[in-house]
Enzyme design. Structure first.
Site, PDB file in Angstrom:
ATOM      1  N   HIS A  73       3.037 -38.153 -16.588  1.00 50.69           N
ATOM      2  CA  HIS A  73       2.326 -37.097 -17.309  1.00 50.69           C
ATOM      3  C   HIS A  73       3.352 -36.250 -18.071  1.00 50.69           C
ATOM      4  O   HIS A  73       4.015 -35.406 -17.485  1.00 50.69           O
ATOM      5  CB  HIS A  73       1.551 -36.203 -16.335  1.00 50.69           C
ATOM      6  CG  HIS A  73       0.420 -36.908 -15.651  1.00 50.69           C
ATOM      7  ND1 HIS A  73      -0.733 -37.242 -16.305  1.00 50.69           N
ATOM      8  CD2 HIS A  73       0.268 -37.352 -14.379  1.00 50.69           C
ATOM      9  CE1 HIS A  73      -1.557 -37.859 -15.457  1.00 50.69           C
ATOM     10  NE2 HIS A  73      -0.973 -37.942 -14.286  1.00 50.69           N
ATOM     11  N   HIS A 114       0.634 -45.479 -17.494  1.00 51.51           N
ATOM     12  CA  HIS A 114       0.480 -46.014 -16.142  1.00 51.51           C
ATOM     13  C   HIS A 114       0.938 -47.461 -16.143  1.00 51.51           C
ATOM     14  O   HIS A 114       0.663 -48.204 -17.091  1.00 51.51           O
ATOM     15  CB  HIS A 114      -0.998 -45.926 -15.735  1.00 51.51           C
ATOM     16  CG  HIS A 114      -1.370 -46.841 -14.605  1.00 51.51           C
ATOM     17  ND1 HIS A 114      -2.182 -47.942 -14.775  1.00 51.51           N
ATOM     18  CD2 HIS A 114      -1.020 -46.819 -13.300  1.00 51.51           C
ATOM     19  CE1 HIS A 114      -2.319 -48.552 -13.604  1.00 51.51           C
ATOM     20  NE2 HIS A 114      -1.640 -47.907 -12.701  1.00 51.51           N
ATOM     21  N   GLY A 158      -7.434 -44.849   4.723  1.00 55.87           N
ATOM     22  CA  GLY A 158      -6.265 -44.391   5.465  1.00 55.87           C
ATOM     23  C   GLY A 158      -4.933 -44.727   4.842  1.00 55.87           C
ATOM     24  O   GLY A 158      -3.928 -44.842   5.533  1.00 55.87           O
ATOM     25  N   GLY A 159      -4.882 -44.907   3.528  1.00 55.21           N
ATOM     26  CA  GLY A 159      -3.597 -45.087   2.852  1.00 55.21           C
ATOM     27  C   GLY A 159      -2.787 -43.792   2.877  1.00 55.21           C
ATOM     28  O   GLY A 159      -3.260 -42.757   3.335  1.00 55.21           O
ATOM     29  N   SER A 210       4.212 -48.890  -8.659  1.00 56.91           N
ATOM     30  CA  SER A 210       3.128 -48.240  -9.371  1.00 56.91           C
ATOM     31  C   SER A 210       3.658 -46.946  -9.948  1.00 56.91           C
ATOM     32  O   SER A 210       4.372 -46.210  -9.263  1.00 56.91           O
ATOM     33  CB  SER A 210       1.996 -47.955  -8.384  1.00 56.91           C
ATOM     34  OG  SER A 210       0.909 -47.389  -9.063  1.00 56.91           O
ATOM     35  N   ASN A 257       1.698 -50.864 -13.249  1.00 59.28           N
ATOM     36  CA  ASN A 257       1.643 -51.344 -11.877  1.00 59.28           C
ATOM     37  C   ASN A 257       1.975 -52.827 -11.884  1.00 59.28           C
ATOM     38  O   ASN A 257       1.470 -53.580 -12.723  1.00 59.28           O
ATOM     39  CB  ASN A 257       0.233 -51.097 -11.316  1.00 59.28           C
ATOM     40  CG  ASN A 257       0.013 -51.716  -9.948  1.00 59.28           C
ATOM     41  OD1 ASN A 257      -0.866 -52.539  -9.771  1.00 59.28           O
ATOM     42  ND2 ASN A 257       0.829 -51.332  -8.992  1.00 59.28           N
ATOM     43  N   VAL A 258       2.858 -53.252 -10.988  1.00 51.68           N
ATOM     44  CA  VAL A 258       3.085 -54.692 -10.773  1.00 51.68           C
ATOM     45  C   VAL A 258       3.088 -54.912  -9.265  1.00 51.68           C
ATOM     46  O   VAL A 258       3.710 -54.147  -8.518  1.00 51.68           O
ATOM     47  CB  VAL A 258       4.419 -55.193 -11.385  1.00 51.68           C
ATOM     48  CG1 VAL A 258       4.253 -55.458 -12.882  1.00 51.68           C
ATOM     49  CG2 VAL A 258       5.563 -54.215 -11.150  1.00 51.68           C
ATOM     50  N   ARG A 259       2.363 -55.929  -8.819  1.00 49.82           N
ATOM     51  CA  ARG A 259       2.200 -56.088  -7.377  1.00 49.82           C
ATOM     52  C   ARG A 259       2.088 -57.557  -6.987  1.00 49.82           C
ATOM     53  O   ARG A 259       1.752 -58.413  -7.796  1.00 49.82           O
ATOM     54  CB  ARG A 259       0.976 -55.315  -6.895  1.00 49.82           C
ATOM     55  CG  ARG A 259      -0.314 -55.739  -7.555  1.00 49.82           C
ATOM     56  CD  ARG A 259      -1.491 -54.841  -7.142  1.00 49.82           C
ATOM     57  NE  ARG A 259      -2.709 -55.282  -7.805  1.00 49.82           N
ATOM     58  CZ  ARG A 259      -3.120 -54.880  -9.011  1.00 49.82           C
ATOM     59  NH1 ARG A 259      -2.406 -53.988  -9.664  1.00 49.82           N
ATOM     60  NH2 ARG A 259      -4.208 -55.351  -9.553  1.00 49.82           N
ATOM     61  N   HIS A 293     -19.432 -42.911 -16.499  1.00 51.18           N
ATOM     62  CA  HIS A 293     -20.220 -41.671 -16.543  1.00 51.18           C
ATOM     63  C   HIS A 293     -19.936 -40.863 -17.812  1.00 51.18           C
ATOM     64  O   HIS A 293     -20.609 -39.870 -18.073  1.00 51.18           O
ATOM     65  CB  HIS A 293     -19.975 -40.827 -15.292  1.00 51.18           C
ATOM     66  CG  HIS A 293     -18.577 -40.280 -15.185  1.00 51.18           C
ATOM     67  ND1 HIS A 293     -17.482 -41.055 -14.897  1.00 51.18           N
ATOM     68  CD2 HIS A 293     -18.099 -39.019 -15.337  1.00 51.18           C
ATOM     69  CE1 HIS A 293     -16.399 -40.303 -14.862  1.00 51.18           C
ATOM     70  NE2 HIS A 293     -16.734 -39.069 -15.134  1.00 51.18           N
TER      71      HIS A 293
END
Lengths: 339, 339
Positions: free
Chosen positions: B104, B114, B282-283, B100, B116-118, B199
């Site tokens: 910036h 950004h 809890g990560g 991940s 991410n590969v999972r 929002h």
């Protein structure tokens, strides 16, 4: 139990907002609040009506950003999502009003503070469109509406000063005491429990008081307690501002302040139920997010150097402590750890 | 359907992390990643084991903050909270691994990105402690474990350039196309839907691709698709960095960048399921929050002045658009609105 008079509660809250804004402007000596009056058409998709006075002071000499909001929202039918713990209220007409403030000072030696006082009532007699007087009168006569007060104030220092914490908590204690000896200890613990960042295992600040669902003293005395809390905010906060606002500071303190403000953002966006729920359910975004600091930094895996004031903040201040009962010898002992 | 080889997936992900970090360091010309290797004792309260390589580059000349994380978490028993939409997996052993990253840049003309590969697998054959080879072999023989790939990449500009958006999306499209003509349109839309701030009623950026629960092509071809996505990130992003990183900018652009970064924080802390769930369950906090920008500002009720590049960002770029299919005349027409 009759319902507190909506006009009286609203009148108190509006005056409180005025008083606090005037005092902060005076303290800032230059900064001015600008006001946004907003209203919401009850005919929109959310079925909610109401409005508010959002006030913000930005780029003051003392206060980098201070938001002091009044809002009054009402509707014909309380959404189920707002009443998860009180399913019997779903679908009832309701009013929710309050003053909420967050103050982010410029000087890192002045703590950030937050205060909120609010009133909620729901029930068959609480018909929007009727006058507040009708509401409280008819509410007493028919099926009893449900109502409560909530709120409190808490303090988030960047650099810890034991005497500031003692003053803050004693002012909170003294505001509670005339209304019941058990209130301060209960609401102090509630505050410590609520303003806690589980993902950091760290308190947001040094606490204060927090309460909700409060009507235990009955109509008049419960409202009197709310006023006592609202009125205690300025005497709790201003002496600390006055004592610290001229403390010289440099890049080091500023950077630490910006870093610690990240915790404030994390708490408000991840853990604060009001903020999170408000954003997810279509609240007024700019008013809700007025609590966010004007400038914030995140650094990966930052740890303060041992034996610095920055390290002492988490070691000595961001842990629940009975500040109001601290004796003079205990205060001296604590202060000796700070130098 | 057999399970993808855990060793092969892990090996690919580790190499991808290495390649991306090396390329970013080269692009930065001075900044260096520092690595935190972490591991988690499976004997702790959470019952989770695993570890990772968190890498962060801070204060580079081009990249103000870049976090590129590899992690591999496993456990004997998947917590029910992690499997709300697949209750049949609760209590099963599992592996979850991925890379991940969030980048910036310093220059406001360079977009934030950004990727991410999972890979996730769970099931009775997925016994932690057995070797990955045993896992995939025994997994094929016994009750079929459940597995899938997920990921994608998306781009968040501060100042919009139509040709950058076209390049980004065409690279994404070209990475998908050999694996199925329907993949890019589906995953492009999924990305637009996911990276959306309700929002604010506003897209986080100009999108890209996003997918989850993906095993539709079978063991080998699904993994090949994942590699195609991972390998496409640098060709999608670096040309944009190279094109924009030397663009002169001043206070105005910097302030707008810091303000817009607030949206990134709001999305990640309020809406991103991975971040929100990770923090609440809890990560590893520092790895999860590596995605947050180094410096961020919030201003009350800010609106860009009409007919400025800042206003055009939301008007023209933060709305879903079929960038990959933009024709040259359409691109010219769009560009004429930008000047």
């Amino acid at each position: 139990m009759s319902v507190p008079d909506l006009n009286a509660v609203s009148g108190y809250l509006l005056a409180l907002q005025d008083n606090i804004c005037a005092a902060l402007e005076h303290e800032d000596d230059g900064g001015e609040f600008r006001e946004d009056r907003w209203s919401r058409d009850p005919a929109d998709a959310s079925g909610l009506g109401g409005g508010g006075r959002s006030r913000v002071l930005e780029n003051g000499s003392v206060f980098e950003k201070a938001g002091v909001n009044f809002s009054h929202v009402s509707g014909q039918s309380l959404p189920p999502s707002a009443t998860a713990h009180r399913p019997e209220l779903a679908g009832k007409p309701f009013h929710a009003l309050g003053v909420s403030l967050v103050i982010h000072p410029r000087n890192p030696y002045v703590p950030t503070s937050h205060m909120n006082v609010r009133f909620f009532c729901a029930g068959d007699a609480t018909t929007p469109g009727t006058s507040p007087l009708e509401l409280s009168t008819s509410g007493a006569a028919s099926a009893a509406p449900t109502w409560w007060f909530g709120g409190g104030f808490d303090l988030t220092p960047y650099y810890g000063f034991a005497e500031d914490c003692v003053h803050w908590h004693r002012t909170a204690r003294d505001a509670c005491f005339p209304h019941g000896a058990d209130l301060y200890p209960r609401f102090k613990k509630w505050c410590d429990d609520y303003f806690f960042l589980k993902h950091r295992n760290e308190a947001r600040g040094i606490g204060g008081i927090f309460f909700d669902d409060f009507n235990a003293l009955g109509t008049n005395a419960s409202f009197a307690f709310l006023r006592s809390v609202g009125d205690a905010f300025l005497p709790a906060y201003l002496p600390i501002v006055q004592r610290r606002k001229a403390t010289p500071f440099g890049e080091r303190e500023r950077e630490f302040q910006l870093y610690r403000r990240g915790r404030y953002v994390e708490f408000n966006l991840v853990w604060d139920r009001g903020t999170h729920f408000g954003l997810q359910s279509g609240g007024r975004t700019e008013s809700i997010l007025m609590s966010l600091p004007p400038l914030v930094s995140w650094r990966y895996d930052y740890h303060a150097k041992p034996d610095t004031p920055e390290a002492r903040l988490t070691e000595l201040f961001l842990k629940p402590r009975d500040w109001a009962s601290l004796t003079d010898p205990q205060l001296s002992a604590l202060n000796s750890q700070l130098t």
